[in-house]
Structure formats: structure tokens, C-alpha cells
Design a protein around this motif. Sequence first.
Motif, PDB file in Angstrom:
ATOM      1  N   PHE A  81       2.488 -30.569 -19.784  1.00  0.00           N
ATOM      2  CA  PHE A  81       2.308 -30.933 -18.376  1.00  0.00           C
ATOM      3  C   PHE A  81       1.296 -32.073 -18.212  1.00  0.00           C
ATOM      4  O   PHE A  81       0.676 -32.217 -17.158  1.00  0.00           O
ATOM      5  CB  PHE A  81       1.834 -29.713 -17.547  1.00  0.00           C
ATOM      6  N   ASN A  82       1.128 -32.875 -19.237  1.00  0.00           N
ATOM      7  CA  ASN A  82       0.110 -33.930 -19.212  1.00  0.00           C
ATOM      8  C   ASN A  82       0.715 -35.191 -19.822  1.00  0.00           C
ATOM      9  O   ASN A  82       0.729 -35.353 -21.046  1.00  0.00           O
ATOM     10  CB  ASN A  82      -1.133 -33.480 -19.990  1.00  0.00           C
ATOM     11  N   TYR A  83       1.199 -36.077 -18.964  1.00  0.00           N
ATOM     12  CA  TYR A  83       1.857 -37.290 -19.447  1.00  0.00           C
ATOM     13  C   TYR A  83       0.869 -38.224 -20.139  1.00  0.00           C
ATOM     14  O   TYR A  83       1.229 -38.908 -21.113  1.00  0.00           O
ATOM     15  CB  TYR A  83       2.528 -38.026 -18.285  1.00  0.00           C
ATOM     16  N   THR A  84      -0.382 -38.254 -19.658  1.00  0.00           N
ATOM     17  CA  THR A  84      -1.398 -39.105 -20.280  1.00  0.00           C
ATOM     18  C   THR A  84      -1.658 -38.678 -21.717  1.00  0.00           C
ATOM     19  O   THR A  84      -1.700 -39.509 -22.637  1.00  0.00           O
ATOM     20  CB  THR A  84      -2.708 -39.057 -19.483  1.00  0.00           C
ATOM     21  N   SER A  85      -1.804 -37.360 -21.936  1.00  0.00           N
ATOM     22  CA  SER A  85      -2.012 -36.855 -23.287  1.00  0.00           C
ATOM     23  C   SER A  85      -0.788 -37.100 -24.158  1.00  0.00           C
ATOM     24  O   SER A  85      -0.921 -37.417 -25.352  1.00  0.00           O
ATOM     25  CB  SER A  85      -2.322 -35.353 -23.241  1.00  0.00           C
ATOM     26  N   CYS A  86       0.390 -36.993 -23.575  1.00  0.00           N
ATOM     27  CA  CYS A  86       1.629 -37.257 -24.314  1.00  0.00           C
ATOM     28  C   CYS A  86       1.683 -38.713 -24.772  1.00  0.00           C
ATOM     29  O   CYS A  86       2.088 -39.011 -25.897  1.00  0.00           O
ATOM     30  CB  CYS A  86       2.826 -36.916 -23.422  1.00  0.00           C
ATOM     31  N   ASN A 150      10.064 -43.215 -27.085  1.00  0.00           N
ATOM     32  CA  ASN A 150      10.341 -42.217 -26.052  1.00  0.00           C
ATOM     33  C   ASN A 150       9.074 -41.427 -25.761  1.00  0.00           C
ATOM     34  O   ASN A 150       8.445 -40.891 -26.688  1.00  0.00           O
ATOM     35  CB  ASN A 150      11.446 -41.257 -26.509  1.00  0.00           C
ATOM     36  N   ILE A 151       8.711 -41.362 -24.493  1.00  0.00           N
ATOM     37  CA  ILE A 151       7.572 -40.564 -24.047  1.00  0.00           C
ATOM     38  C   ILE A 151       7.945 -39.953 -22.700  1.00  0.00           C
ATOM     39  O   ILE A 151       8.078 -40.665 -21.700  1.00  0.00           O
ATOM     40  CB  ILE A 151       6.287 -41.404 -23.876  1.00  0.00           C
ATOM     41  N   TYR A 152       8.149 -38.651 -22.660  1.00  0.00           N
ATOM     42  CA  TYR A 152       8.473 -38.007 -21.398  1.00  0.00           C
ATOM     43  C   TYR A 152       8.180 -36.509 -21.486  1.00  0.00           C
ATOM     44  O   TYR A 152       7.957 -35.963 -22.574  1.00  0.00           O
ATOM     45  CB  TYR A 152       9.931 -38.236 -21.010  1.00  0.00           C
ATOM     46  N   LEU A 153       8.173 -35.856 -20.313  1.00  0.00           N
ATOM     47  CA  LEU A 153       7.939 -34.422 -20.230  1.00  0.00           C
ATOM     48  C   LEU A 153       9.213 -33.716 -19.785  1.00  0.00           C
ATOM     49  O   LEU A 153       9.921 -34.198 -18.893  1.00  0.00           O
ATOM     50  CB  LEU A 153       6.813 -34.109 -19.232  1.00  0.00           C
TER      51      LEU A 153
END
Length: 268
Positions: A81-86, A150-153
Motif C-alpha cells: 500500500f506504499n507506492y513510494t516504497s515500491c 513496471n512499478i504498480y500496486l
Amino acid sequence: MDNGASSPELPQQATGPDSLEIMSELVSLACLTIMASALGAKTKRERLVNLTYGRTLVFLVYILSWAFSVTSMVSVSTNNFNYTSCTLAMMSCDVFYAGSKIVMYAWLIERVHLVTAVRTTRLKSWQYRFHIVLLLPYVAIFVLMLTFRNIYLLDTGECIIGLQWVASIPLMCYDFVLNLYLTYLFVIPLINVSRSTTCRSTWKETRLYKLTKRTLIASLVCLLVSLANVLSVVITRGHMRGLVCLTCCTLDVTINVVTIHWTHTIDD
């Protein structure tokens, strides 16, 4: 007062880490302990006045691998639940993981120079200069890694990261070919000695033979581990859960550190 408009529902966050997160953090903790022990053992015996170019590369591999493991462990525990950390998890792969690989290649190239051109300085060796040029394509691959990723939640909050095929396939091919070529360069001296009946018994007792044999093993380990890791990214098409990707990369760099540490003890 209800005006008829409904607020968007936020995904329900998990109350605690799942089994994969716990496993990943335990693996990261074990890997950090191993790398810290290797770095401590190495720095205990070293002095700045005795720090050669090859030993500097070894320290850089240790430091970059340790930095990646630290950031990946933090990301694993915070990226749901943390896009910045992802995003930071993916950046850690792009910077620290890729950086450790480049330094690893430079270390293998240095070893090739020690084995094949003992009495020639690096800059005067055409082979050494050629091998350094072979590292330049990694700049283009690094740009692809930054562009096609790819970077997504997911709706469940899980972080998904990885490389698209346009970046992962060139990376896999380059990594495999360069590692295979460097491994081949260490095989040749061993084959030549095995065919020679005059110097076989004496050369096998020398430090140079032990260096060549151990570095060959290190190169093979690097080849197999890197191929397996990048192949997993290709197979999943860059849609891998962040903690799985980070754990695989952490194991990758840790195995490389252990292998280099074992190989480099012959210099001490």
C-alpha cells in the motif's frame, strides 16, 4: 447530511506481515549478517597503504551488495500500500544491484589481466582495454532498465516490480555472454597446463594456478546465479511481487560476496 455522493473506498490494509514477508525479512537478515561478517573480516586485515585496485573492487562489491540488502529489507517491510516504497525498491535494483554487477565484472576483468598478462600494466594491455570497452553496452542497458520497468500496486496492496521484455532480454543476453566469455578466459590457462607434461606438476603448486582455479569457480557461480535471477524476471515478464524480486536479488549478491571472499583469500 448525506448529499448522495459516496466517497471512494480505500483498500483495507493488512494488519500484519504475511508469511512471504516474514520469510523475506529473515533471508535479508541472514544475508546482511553474512556480508557484514565478510566485510569485517576483510577490513580487519587491510591497511590503506596496501589497498590495491583489485582489493578496492572487492570492497566496492561488498559495500554495494550490503547497501542493496539494507534497502531491500526496508522496502519489503514497507512497500505494501506504499507506492513510494515500491518505487524505491525498484530504484535499489537499478542502482545498487546493477552497480554491484558492474563492479563484479570489473573484478573479473582484473583477474583475467592478472592471469594472462602478469608483466604488462593495465593501460598497456590491449586485452584489458578491450575488456573495459565491453562494459560500455551496460550503459545502454541501464537506460533501458530505467525506461522500461513496471512499478504498480495491486488492489490487495501488494507491490509489483520488474523489467519489461525490451529491457530484461537484452540484460539477460548481455549478462550471459559476458560471463560466459570471462569464464572461458579462465578455462584456457587450465586446459593449456593440463596438456603440458613439463610444467603441470610445478605450475599447479603456484599461487597463479590457485588464483586461476578459484576465479574460474567464482565466474561460474556468477554466471549461473545471475542467469537464474534474470531469467526469472524474463519469465514473469517483469510482473513479480516486490519482496520476491528483492529476496532473489539479495541471495544473488550474497552468493557473489561469499564467492569473492573465498576466492580473494588467496591474496592474503
